[in-house]
Design a protein around this motif. Structure first.
Motif, PDB file in Angstrom:
ATOM      1  N   SER A  74       0.806  -1.224   0.000  1.00 37.42           N
ATOM      2  CA  SER A  74       0.000   0.000   0.000  1.00 37.42           C
ATOM      3  C   SER A  74       0.841   1.275   0.000  1.00 37.42           C
ATOM      4  CB  SER A  74      -0.929   0.012   1.222  1.00 37.42           C
ATOM      5  OG  SER A  74      -0.189  -0.056   2.434  1.00 37.42           O
ATOM      6  N   HIS A  75       2.156   1.149   0.257  1.00 38.02           N
ATOM      7  CA  HIS A  75       3.045   2.320   0.290  1.00 38.02           C
ATOM      8  C   HIS A  75       4.316   1.999  -0.508  1.00 38.02           C
ATOM      9  CE1 HIS A  75       0.417   2.917   3.771  1.00 38.02           C
ATOM     10  NE2 HIS A  75       0.741   4.199   3.742  1.00 38.02           N
ATOM     11  N   PRO A  76       4.218   1.896  -1.828  1.00 40.78           N
ATOM     12  CA  PRO A  76       5.380   1.484  -2.634  1.00 40.78           C
ATOM     13  C   PRO A  76       6.552   2.451  -2.578  1.00 40.78           C
ATOM     14  CG  PRO A  76       3.578   2.283  -4.025  1.00 40.78           C
ATOM     15  CD  PRO A  76       3.027   2.154  -2.646  1.00 40.78           C
ATOM     16  N   ALA A  77       6.336   3.686  -2.141  1.00 38.28           N
ATOM     17  CA  ALA A  77       7.431   4.662  -2.112  1.00 38.28           C
ATOM     18  C   ALA A  77       8.225   4.612  -0.819  1.00 38.28           C
ATOM     19  CB  ALA A  77       6.881   6.067  -2.324  1.00 38.28           C
ATOM     20  N   ILE A  78       7.844   3.691   0.100  1.00 44.00           N
ATOM     21  CA  ILE A  78       8.585   3.528   1.357  1.00 44.00           C
ATOM     22  C   ILE A  78       8.977   2.070   1.495  1.00 44.00           C
ATOM     23  CG2 ILE A  78       8.511   3.730   3.880  1.00 44.00           C
ATOM     24  CD1 ILE A  78       6.333   5.854   3.558  1.00 44.00           C
ATOM     25  N   ARG A  79      10.245   1.831   1.770  1.00 40.46           N
ATOM     26  CA  ARG A  79      10.732   0.462   1.976  1.00 40.46           C
ATOM     27  C   ARG A  79      11.207   0.345   3.417  1.00 40.46           C
ATOM     28  NH1 ARG A  79       8.216  -2.140  -1.396  1.00 40.46           N
ATOM     29  NH2 ARG A  79       9.603  -3.931  -0.984  1.00 40.46           N
ATOM     30  N   VAL A  80      10.707  -0.680   4.110  1.00 37.02           N
ATOM     31  CA  VAL A  80      11.019  -0.901   5.518  1.00 37.02           C
ATOM     32  C   VAL A  80      12.022  -2.038   5.636  1.00 37.02           C
ATOM     33  CG1 VAL A  80      10.094  -1.476   7.793  1.00 37.02           C
ATOM     34  CG2 VAL A  80       8.721  -0.113   6.195  1.00 37.02           C
ATOM     35  N   ASP A  81      13.191  -1.744   6.166  1.00 38.38           N
ATOM     36  CA  ASP A  81      14.246  -2.739   6.344  1.00 38.38           C
ATOM     37  C   ASP A  81      14.168  -3.265   7.776  1.00 38.38           C
ATOM     38  OD1 ASP A  81      16.500  -4.292   6.564  1.00 38.38           O
ATOM     39  OD2 ASP A  81      17.930  -2.650   6.305  1.00 38.38           O
ATOM     40  N   ILE A  82      13.842  -4.552   7.944  1.00 41.84           N
ATOM     41  CA  ILE A  82      13.761  -5.138   9.286  1.00 41.84           C
ATOM     42  C   ILE A  82      14.839  -6.203   9.500  1.00 41.84           C
ATOM     43  CG2 ILE A  82      11.289  -4.677   9.485  1.00 41.84           C
ATOM     44  CD1 ILE A  82      10.797  -7.651   8.911  1.00 41.84           C
ATOM     45  N   GLY A  83      15.886  -6.132   8.686  1.00 46.66           N
ATOM     46  CA  GLY A  83      16.924  -7.144   8.795  1.00 46.66           C
ATOM     47  C   GLY A  83      17.861  -6.951   9.963  1.00 46.66           C
ATOM     48  N   GLY A  84      18.023  -5.704  10.415  1.00 45.38           N
ATOM     49  CA  GLY A  84      18.980  -5.451  11.489  1.00 45.38           C
ATOM     50  C   GLY A  84      18.332  -5.475  12.849  1.00 45.38           C
ATOM     51  N   GLY A  85      19.016  -4.913  13.803  1.00 44.32           N
ATOM     52  CA  GLY A  85      18.458  -4.820  15.148  1.00 44.32           C
ATOM     53  C   GLY A  85      18.891  -5.960  16.040  1.00 44.32           C
ATOM     54  N   VAL A  86      18.138  -6.130  17.128  1.00 42.84           N
ATOM     55  CA  VAL A  86      18.520  -7.073  18.164  1.00 42.84           C
ATOM     56  C   VAL A  86      17.252  -7.415  18.926  1.00 42.84           C
ATOM     57  CG1 VAL A  86      18.952  -5.256  19.882  1.00 42.84           C
ATOM     58  CG2 VAL A  86      20.218  -7.416  20.031  1.00 42.84           C
ATOM     59  N   ALA A 337       8.641   9.261   6.615  1.00 41.74           N
ATOM     60  CA  ALA A 337       8.334   7.870   6.260  1.00 41.74           C
ATOM     61  C   ALA A 337       8.144   7.011   7.513  1.00 41.74           C
ATOM     62  CB  ALA A 337       9.448   7.300   5.384  1.00 41.74           C
ATOM     63  N   ALA A 338       8.991   7.220   8.523  1.00 50.32           N
ATOM     64  CA  ALA A 338       8.886   6.442   9.758  1.00 50.32           C
ATOM     65  C   ALA A 338       7.575   6.745  10.476  1.00 50.32           C
ATOM     66  CB  ALA A 338      10.076   6.744  10.669  1.00 50.32           C
ATOM     67  N   ARG A 339       7.215   8.020  10.522  1.00 54.82           N
ATOM     68  CA  ARG A 339       5.939   8.381  11.152  1.00 54.82           C
ATOM     69  C   ARG A 339       4.766   7.790  10.370  1.00 54.82           C
ATOM     70  NH1 ARG A 339       7.613  14.634  12.471  1.00 54.82           N
ATOM     71  NH2 ARG A 339       8.019  14.393  14.717  1.00 54.82           N
ATOM     72  N   THR A 340       4.878   7.772   9.053  1.00 58.31           N
ATOM     73  CA  THR A 340       3.814   7.175   8.227  1.00 58.31           C
ATOM     74  C   THR A 340       3.657   5.698   8.544  1.00 58.31           C
ATOM     75  OG1 THR A 340       4.196   8.755   6.432  1.00 58.31           O
ATOM     76  CG2 THR A 340       3.085   6.692   5.860  1.00 58.31           C
ATOM     77  N   PHE A 341       4.779   4.992   8.642  1.00 63.51           N
ATOM     78  CA  PHE A 341       4.730   3.549   8.934  1.00 63.51           C
ATOM     79  C   PHE A 341       4.123   3.290  10.305  1.00 63.51           C
ATOM     80  CE2 PHE A 341       7.106  -0.204  10.691  1.00 63.51           C
ATOM     81  CZ  PHE A 341       6.388  -1.162   9.989  1.00 63.51           C
ATOM     82  N   GLY A 343       2.184   5.269  12.115  1.00 65.45           N
ATOM     83  CA  GLY A 343       0.774   5.641  12.093  1.00 65.45           C
ATOM     84  C   GLY A 343      -0.077   4.569  11.433  1.00 65.45           C
ATOM     85  N   TRP A 344       0.447   3.978  10.356  1.00 65.92           N
ATOM     86  CA  TRP A 344      -0.256   2.877   9.673  1.00 65.92           C
ATOM     87  C   TRP A 344      -0.406   1.668  10.590  1.00 65.92           C
ATOM     88  CZ3 TRP A 344       1.303  -2.076   8.233  1.00 65.92           C
ATOM     89  CH2 TRP A 344       0.515  -2.730   7.273  1.00 65.92           C
ATOM     90  N   LEU A 345       0.630   1.354  11.369  1.00 63.52           N
ATOM     91  CA  LEU A 345       0.545   0.234  12.311  1.00 63.52           C
ATOM     92  C   LEU A 345      -0.541   0.447  13.360  1.00 63.52           C
ATOM     93  CD1 LEU A 345       4.239  -0.746  13.205  1.00 63.52           C
ATOM     94  CD2 LEU A 345       2.613  -2.046  11.819  1.00 63.52           C
ATOM     95  N   MET A 346      -0.809   1.712  13.709  1.00 61.92           N
ATOM     96  CA  MET A 346      -1.793   2.015  14.744  1.00 61.92           C
ATOM     97  C   MET A 346      -3.231   1.916  14.245  1.00 61.92           C
ATOM     98  SD  MET A 346      -0.103   5.285  16.699  1.00 61.92           S
ATOM     99  CE  MET A 346      -1.332   5.303  18.021  1.00 61.92           C
ATOM    100  N   ALA A 347      -3.443   1.925  12.936  1.00 60.52           N
ATOM    101  CA  ALA A 347      -4.793   1.889  12.392  1.00 60.52           C
ATOM    102  C   ALA A 347      -5.477   0.574  12.765  1.00 60.52           C
ATOM    103  CB  ALA A 347      -4.756   2.071  10.880  1.00 60.52           C
ATOM    104  N   PRO A 348      -6.817   0.564  12.879  1.00 65.39           N
ATOM    105  CA  PRO A 348      -7.537  -0.584  13.443  1.00 65.39           C
ATOM    106  C   PRO A 348      -7.215  -1.946  12.836  1.00 65.39           C
ATOM    107  CG  PRO A 348      -9.004   1.299  13.298  1.00 65.39           C
ATOM    108  CD  PRO A 348      -7.728   1.708  12.640  1.00 65.39           C
ATOM    109  N   GLU A 349      -7.168  -2.065  11.505  1.00 62.28           N
ATOM    110  CA  GLU A 349      -6.953  -3.383  10.903  1.00 62.28           C
ATOM    111  C   GLU A 349      -5.570  -3.922  11.240  1.00 62.28           C
ATOM    112  OE1 GLU A 349      -9.005  -5.522   9.388  1.00 62.28           O
ATOM    113  OE2 GLU A 349     -10.530  -4.087  10.011  1.00 62.28           O
TER     114      GLU A 349
END
Length: 442
Positions: A74-86, A337-341, A343-349
């Motif tokens: 739904s947001h092709p102009a934003i790419r979320v990288d979840i490969g890193g972290g801990v 972009a981070a705020r958009t992501f 905010g999208w996570l907070m939406a009901p669905e």
């Protein structure tokens, strides 16, 4: 309430609070320059890349990956990288190191008890605009969800996972002891008497259990008792503890009585893993825990009953430990972009998918009333109790001094559980140490 959680997929629920080391790292992070990443993470075609340190494993990681895939569609102009972290238990140290190096992620899963320390960095974003733009009004979120992300009156994160404490009882052990199951309105005296009657040394069963490693999992379950007696974690308007005298002593007396009766299994390891294992193998009659433990209890085929925490006067007070999605300013494009992501996570669905599969309670009253959640809750015995008690749930103060309180109080609790100190003596020693340390924290 975030005390021990290994990414929501492991047995430990909450990460041990780190004290002086974390604060020192935070102080250094406070010198970082906001927006140092301006221009980074943006492709020539305008696609923005953001890095998310999610802290998850197991079922919650699977759910998070599904959400990210849906977001990309739904947001092709934003790419979320979840490969890193801990994993979440180690997130604070890694984020602090990233802030010192001026290379934090765009989003990180931060325990609520760590948020005040992280907020010393100017790179931690203000999330007021995100929560105010949601279809669910911010004032309809549970008070614990809202309070857990506020630092000095400003929304500095959004709630990621919400929980509460209640008591889970083993019905089989209650039947064998010929005891009625507890009901809402019971007291801590009822609790200690019931624990004594459930204890059978010949069979190796205990009435209840308590984490005894002196970590945050030892500490956070004490605050409902202290609040119920009129105490506070930090005294209002002062830089000292607010639970000396009756609130602290009387609360510790509950543990002292359990210890004298030998009706409490004291888990010596961090996170309460052995305590929960003892419950799942039928050796504990009662355990104070949260909704995160229900899948393991059900998998162990324990016939169980959930009841709100006891009170001193028949009124149940509980605690919640919200975990947060915290956003960092790495330049305007990535910040937007981070705020958009988030905010999208907070939406009901999206929120429903996350809550039901990652082990969170619904974070707002409207979410709890949705047919999808009601259907899900009806399929998990006892789950509605954890949501109902959110009406009285409080959170620990989002204050940098909290680790200075938690560690000495954990030592005091453990000393009482092991019979090495009286409640009054343990509390005096704790107060002396904490108040001296808090006077130095600004």
């Amino acid at each position: 309430m975030d005390a021990v959680r290994s990414g929501r997929g492991g047995p430990s629920r909450r990460g041990i609070l780190r004290g002086g080391g974390a604060l020192a790292l935070t102080a250094a992070a406070g010198t970082a320059v906001a927006g140092c990443g301006t221009g980074l993470g943006v492709d020539s075609d305008g696609t923005v890349h953001i890095e998310v340190w999610h802290g998850q494993n197991g079922p919650s990681l699977k759910a998070f990956k599904r959400l990210v895939a849906n977001f990309h569609r739904s947001h092709p102009a934003i790419r979320v990288d979840i490969g890193g972290g801990v994993l979440a238990d180690d997130m604070l140290q890694k984020v602090m190191a990233g802030l010192v190096a001026q290379s934090p992620p765009d989003v990180a899963y931060i325990f609520g008890s760590d948020l005040a320390s992280v907020a010393r960095s100017p790179q931690l974003a203000d999330m007021t605009s995100v929560v105010e733009s949601q279809p669910v009004p911010w004032n309809q979120y549970w008070p614990a969800a809202r309070e857990g992300v506020m630092v000095d009156g400003v929304v500095r994160a959004v709630p990621a996972v919400l929980d509460s404490l209640a008591v889970v009882c083993n019905k089989k052990l209650f039947r064998e002891a010929r005891l009625e199951l507890p009901a809402p309105g019971w007291t801590w005296q009822d609790f200690t008497e019931t624990a004594r009657k459930l204890t059978d040394r010949g069979k190796g069963t205990f009435g209840t259990g308590w984490p005894g490693a002196g970590d945050e999992d030892t500490v956070w379950r004490m605050w409902p008792m202290i609040w119920d007696l009129g105490g506070e974690v930090i005294a209002k308007g002062k830089r000292e503890i607010g639970f000396t005298g009756e609130p602290g002593v009387r609360s510790l007396d509950v543990l002292a009585e359990l210890a004298r009766d030998r009706s409490v299994y004291v888990d010596p390891k961090p996170g309460g893993e052995q305590m929960y294992q003892a419950f799942s193998t039928g050796r504990l009659g009662m355990v104070a825990t949260g909704p995160w433990q229900l899948p393991d209890i059900r998998q162990a085929k324990i016939d169980y009953h959930v009841v709100p925490l006891p009170g001193f006067h028949g009124r149940s007070v509980t605690i919640s430990g919200p975990d947060t999605w915290s956003v960092f300013d790495n330049g305007s494009a990535r910040l937007t972009a981070a705020r958009t992501f988030i905010g999208w996570l907070m939406a009901p669905e999206q929120a429903y998918l996350w809550d039901s599969e990652a082990g969170s309670l619904p974070q707002s009253r409207p979410a709890e009333r949705r047919p999808k959640w009601r259907k899900h809750a009806a399929e998990v015995p006892g789950l509605p109790v954890f949501t109902e008690v959110l009406e009285t749930a409080r959170v620990r103060p989002v204050d940098r001094a909290y680790p200075k309180i938690s560690m000495p109080f954990g030592e005091a609790i453990t000393a009482v559980l092991l019979g090495k100190s009286t409640p009054a003596k343990a509390l005096r020693r704790c107060a002396d140490e904490v108040n001296a340390a808090m006077a130095k924290v600004r």
